[in-house]
Design a protein around this motif. Structure first.
Motif, short mmCIF file in Angstrom:
data_model
loop_
_atom_site.label_atom_id
_atom_site.label_comp_id
_atom_site.label_asym_id
_atom_site.label_seq_id
_atom_site.Cartn_x
_atom_site.Cartn_y
_atom_site.Cartn_z
N ILE A 153 46.99 51.89 35.65
CA ILE A 153 47.32 50.50 35.30
C ILE A 153 46.70 50.14 33.95
N GLY A 154 45.51 50.63 33.70
CA GLY A 154 44.83 50.31 32.44
C GLY A 154 43.82 51.39 32.11
N GLN A 155 43.54 51.55 30.82
CA GLN A 155 42.57 52.57 30.42
C GLN A 155 41.93 52.17 29.10
N PRO A 197 30.94 40.69 21.63
CA PRO A 197 32.38 40.45 21.85
C PRO A 197 32.91 41.06 23.16
N ARG A 198 33.94 40.42 23.71
CA ARG A 198 34.70 40.94 24.85
C ARG A 198 36.09 41.25 24.30
N ALA A 199 36.42 42.53 24.19
CA ALA A 199 37.65 42.91 23.47
C ALA A 199 38.88 42.94 24.37
N MET A 200 40.05 42.84 23.73
CA MET A 200 41.36 43.03 24.36
C MET A 200 41.63 42.09 25.53
N LYS A 201 41.22 40.84 25.33
CA LYS A 201 41.51 39.84 26.37
C LYS A 201 43.02 39.77 26.57
N GLY A 202 43.47 39.66 27.79
CA GLY A 202 44.90 39.53 28.05
C GLY A 202 45.61 40.87 28.20
N SER A 203 44.92 41.97 27.89
CA SER A 203 45.55 43.29 28.05
C SER A 203 44.97 43.97 29.29
N LEU A 246 34.89 44.72 32.61
CA LEU A 246 35.24 45.61 33.72
C LEU A 246 35.66 44.79 34.93
N VAL A 247 34.87 43.75 35.22
CA VAL A 247 35.16 42.91 36.39
C VAL A 247 36.46 42.13 36.16
N GLU A 248 36.58 41.51 34.99
CA GLU A 248 37.74 40.65 34.73
C GLU A 248 39.06 41.43 34.81
N LYS A 249 39.09 42.60 34.14
CA LYS A 249 40.35 43.35 34.11
C LYS A 249 40.68 44.00 35.46
#
Ligand code: KG4
Ligand code: ZN
Length: 334
Positions: A153-155, A197-203, A246-249
């Motif tokens: 799903i994501g990486q 920073p927290r990167a790639m929000k929304g992805s 990690l938690v959010e995604k």
């Protein structure tokens, strides 16, 4: 089925015995001391250390389990992904044993092993579940529909989360491996002290290389000058940035796929703050959370024996010309 598992993909030489899904022994010889003076794993040294450790580790695993070699009914070994020279030591040993004992052999994917570690506990998940595999080499979220049915799903697009811990520890002169040290030091710190920073929000994907650069930039600005008193705040904030994404995604993947259960595994799942924040998020979202005990999060052979037993029971067999694979994505298989 009485299965001997062998793991040697990186810097841990490990052997374990599993029977009917229960762990009977779990022996790990760590090479951390040898590699720490180089600030990371030196592949050539790792291979040589595996050769020295593998036979005693197997003997210990058998003796802890209370079984002799002749009673073993199948061998499971990590085939990849990992350091090729290291993998070959485990593979050659496993093949020699399978041949000498005339018992079946199966080569397994290390990432599949990490996920299967969760089945060595009392309370186990039901399929389907979402699994975050978070280690030194991987940060992947899978939808797991069955033992061998994985959908990515994501990486991470660059560094793995474990790598982000290790690189930060190196920048801060905290030694190797970084995750454990940062976990400890960060306990006394304020996670909001530094705005990383927290990167790639929304992805659905991750990126951790910018986080490491941001720490480097901060240190450079200060002329690499920081006091020991500041370390807890810096490490706690850095750790928080990793754990938050990690938690959010993972939680988003759970919601998007209408899943009620989540598994978190791999070396970084040993992290105290990660375990805490996942527990909070799971409680808030009414989701069942499964994280293996700490010793089964970092590399071990019990997880290899566990998935090996399932595969061998399903009739999977590998021949003695089985080779190692250094890069081996986890995909659905029979
Ligand atoms: O799964 P693992 O043992 O080996 C790989 O398959 O890569 O994971 C090793 C990674 C390293 O990057 C290490 O720093 C990290 O897991 N790690 C931790 C902790 N313990 C190990 N990261 C954060 N907190 C920990 N307590
Ligand atoms: Zn691993």
């Amino acid at each position: 089925m009485l299965v001997l598992g062998i793991e040697s993909s990186c810097d841990e030489t490990a052997a374990a015995v599993v029977k009917d899904g229960k762990m009977l022994s779990n022996v790990i010889a760590s090479q951390i001391k040898v590699h720490s003076k180089y600030g990371g794993v030196v592949p050539e040294i790792a291979s040589r250390k595996h050769i020295e450790a593998i036979n005693p580790v197997i003997e210990q695993a058998l003796s802890d389990a209370g079984f002799g070699l002749k009673e073993i009914e199948g061998i499971a070994v990590t085939r990849g992904p990992g350091l090729i020279g290291s993998l070959l030591i485990g593979l050659a040993t496993a093949k020699a044993l399978a041949y000498a004992l005339n018992i079946p052999l199966v080569g397994v994917n290390h990432l599949e092993g990490h996920i299967t570690a969760v089945f060595l506990a009392e309370k186990v998940p039901e399929f389907p579940f979402a699994a975050l595999v978070v280690s030194g080499g991987h940060t992947n979220i899978y939808l797991v529909k069955n033992y061998h049915d994985f959908q990515l799903i994501g990486q991470t697009r660059d560094d793995a989360a474990g790598e982000a811990f290790d690189k930060a520890a190196k920048l801060l002169n905290l030694g190797y491996p970084g995750g454990v040290v940062i976990d400890k030091i960060a306990k006394g710190g304020n996670p909001q002290a530094v705005a990383f920073p927290r990167a790639m929000k929304g992805s659905a994907d991750f990126s951790f290389s910018g986080l490491k650069t941001s720490l480097l930039t901060m240190l450079k600005k200060r002329g690499r000058d920081f006091s020991a008193e500041e370390l807890p705040d810096i490490t706690a904030s850095y750790q928080e940035a990793i754990v938050d994404v990690l938690v959010e995604k993972t939680m988003r993947a759970v919601q998007d796929n209408d899943i009620r259960q989540v598994v978190v595994c791999g070396g970084v799942a040993a992290n105290g703050r990660l375990r805490e924040k996942f527990a909070d998020a799971a409680f808030k979202n009414k989701i069942d959370l499964f994280i293996p005990q700490v010793i089964l999060c970092t590399d071990n052979a019990a997880m290899i024996a566990a998935i090996g037993e399932i595969m061998l029971t399903n009739g999977c067999r590998d021949s003695l010309d089985l080779n190692a694979i250094s890069r081996w994505p986890l995909v659905a298989h029979s």
